[in-house]
Design a protein around this motif. Structure first.
Motif: not given
Lengths: 259, 280
Positions: A163-171
């Motif tokens: 998810a992070r790699t795909l651009g989602a932020n921490e929240f």
């Protein structure tokens, strides 16, 4: 041991009988028409009517529910934070921390409840629903943490990384990935937290203020005052059916977890 | 990362520190005579309340009685629970889960309601007594309420599950080929049980011991409901000092000693066996 099997079987049946008969007797006699707790005369809803027409019971039931709801939400948030910290990170003093989490589960509740009461009085904190809620959370957090920690042990972090790699932020990652994935564990822990609060007697007894009663408090005071009575049988059977319902929900949540 | 860890840990730890650990700190201050009657902290610690508790035979008697009640309860739970756990684990092939759930269902009922349900059959006027009398099995109703036996019996009823579940979990994990090996090598059933099964189920027995012993030794509700003043346990004594006599200093010293006793038991267990089996 082949020869002992029939003996073991009979013994087990007797133990099951021992476990079930008090509850069955209590429920059956709650439907008794007469005041007797020893002889069943006729089927009747008489004592239930008395319970249902008692506004104190409804008030207590309402109190039990909303206290349980608040306790569950706060315990879940705090327990989830603690469980995430201990399962995802390693830091110094972690084992001390884990013992600090375990201690509230071990200490006899009477010592815990009285100590809390002493502090409330020492600090002049007025007793009431808030002090009860705080008392319940103080041990529920540990139970929630322990349950969540066990469930989160096998948690797969790679989807979060994806998810992070795909651009989602921490929240976004937390609310869209972590929380939904943990949902069954949260549900199981939440139902446990609710049950512990809903059924609690000792903490509530010592941390409540004048006039604020929960369902177990009513059962306790009438059992301590008048002993066994048909009316208390029906109140207890009524309370029993609620705890039962929640236990079934919990079992189903745990089953889903195992799959 | 440090930021994240402290973000996650601060709220729950702060909560526990204030509402779980601080109360014990205050009770600790009381026990060392560091809070006076005007609720002011004084820096002159003293062991006077501890020495009063420890030299007072009445309190020691009640403490010993609690140990005895809890000990008998553990023993009965083991004697009743072991055959049941053994039977379900070794003899039931199909529907094992069903049996365990059937065993657990009565424990879904809250602790207080289970205690009350026991009162409803132990009572002198109860259905059980009426039935036994009319069948001619007993001459007069059994007067068991408000005795040691009632307290122990209800404790066994309320805490049996805490013995059976760890035992069952232990027996399920036990490598059953070892039993076959023992009998192939010529050991009879009794010998196989005593030399193989029983020693291998020791971890389950010890976990069950702790899980039954700790809550029963600190039991308050059961002696209050089915015991009389002569059946009081430590929990009731602490309660009497805090709420009845309002002597918080002695009550605190008693509490601290009692907690120290419980914690040392748990620490001994964790040192020897580990944390496993404790957190159910």
């Amino acid at each position: 041991m082949k020869g002992t099997t029939p003996f073991l079987k009979i013994f087990t049946i007797l133990v099951f009988l021992f476990l079930y008969s008090p509850i069955i007797v209590m429920v059956v006699f709650s439907f008794n028409e007469s005041k007797s707790i020893g002889v069943f005369t006729n089927f009747s809803f008489r004592w239930y009517e008395k319970v249902i027409n008692n506004p104190e019971v409804w008030k207590a039931l309402f109190n039990s529910f909303w206290v349980g709801a608040v306790v569950t939400i706060v315990s879940l948030v705090l327990g989830l934070m603690m469980a995430m910290a201990v399962t995802r990170y390693s830091f110094s003093g972690k084992s001390i921390l884990e013992s600090l989490i375990l201690i509230p589960v071990i200490i006899p509740e009477i010592a815990e409840a009285l100590s809390l009461l002493i502090m409330y009085i020492f600090l002049n904190i007025p007793l009431g629903p808030v002090t009860v809620i705080i008392g319940h959370i103080a041990f529920d957090v540990s139970f929630v943490t322990i349950v969540m920690r066990a469930r989160m042990a096998g948690y797969d972090k790679s989807i979060e990384e994806a998810a992070r790699t795909l651009g989602a932020n921490e929240f976004q990652t937390f609310f869209r990935i972590t929380l939904p994935t943990l949902y069954p564990a949260i549900l199981a822990a939440g139902l446990l937290a609710f049950t512990l609060s809903f059924d609690d007697l000792i903490k509530t007894l010592f941390t409540t203020g004048p006039g604020f009663k929960t369902l177990p408090l009513i059962v306790w005071s009438s059992a301590a005052r008048g002993g066994v009575s048909p009316e208390l049988n029906s109140l207890s059977s009524f309370a029993l059916s609620i705890s039962f319902l929640f236990a079934v929900f919990r079992l189903r949540a745990e089953r889903r977890l195992e799959r | 990362m440090v930021v994240k860890i402290s973000f996650l840990l601060t709220p729950p730890l702060l909560f526990l520190a204030i509402w779980f650990y601080a109360p014990f700190f205050i009770v600790g201050l009381y026990s060392f005579d560091m809070i006076n009657i005007n609720r002011q902290i004084v820096f002159t610690p003293s062991l006077v309340h501890y020495s009063r508790v420890l030299s007072w035979t009445g309190a020691m008697g009640i403490f010993l009685r609690s140990l005895y009640f809890a000990g008998v309860t553990v023993l009965l739970c083991l004697l009743i629970g072991y055959p049941v756990a053994y039977y379900i684990s070794f003899k039931i092939k199909k529907y094992k889960d069903l049996f365990i759930i059937l065993f657990i269902i009565p424990f879904w009922v809250s602790f207080l309601l289970r205690t009350y349900a026991m009162m409803s059959i132990l009572d002198e006027r109860s259905f059980l007594n009426t039935l036994l009398t009319s069948l001619g099995l007993i001459d007069s109703p059994i007067k068991i309420m408000y005795t040691d036996a009632a307290v122990i019996l209800v404790m066994v009823y309320d805490y049996l599950v805490m013995m059976v579940l760890p035992l069952y979990a232990n027996l399920e994990k036990l490598d059953k080929t070892l039993l076959e090996a023992a009998s192939t090598l010529g050991a009879g059933p009794v010998r196989t049980f005593l030399k193989v099964t029983l020693p291998l189920s020791m971890p389950g027995i010890l976990a069950g011991f702790l899980l039954v012993f700790i809550p029963t030794v600190g039991e308050f509700v059961i002696p209050e409901l089915v015991g009389g003043p002569n059946n009081y346990m430590v929990g009731n004594l602490i309660y009497e000092f805090f709420m009845g006599a309002r002597h918080w200093w002695i009550g605190s010293a008693l509490s601290m000693l009692f907690i120290a006793f419980i914690l040392s038991l748990v620490i001994a267990y964790v040192r020897k066996i580990g944390e496993r089996g404790l957190a159910f």
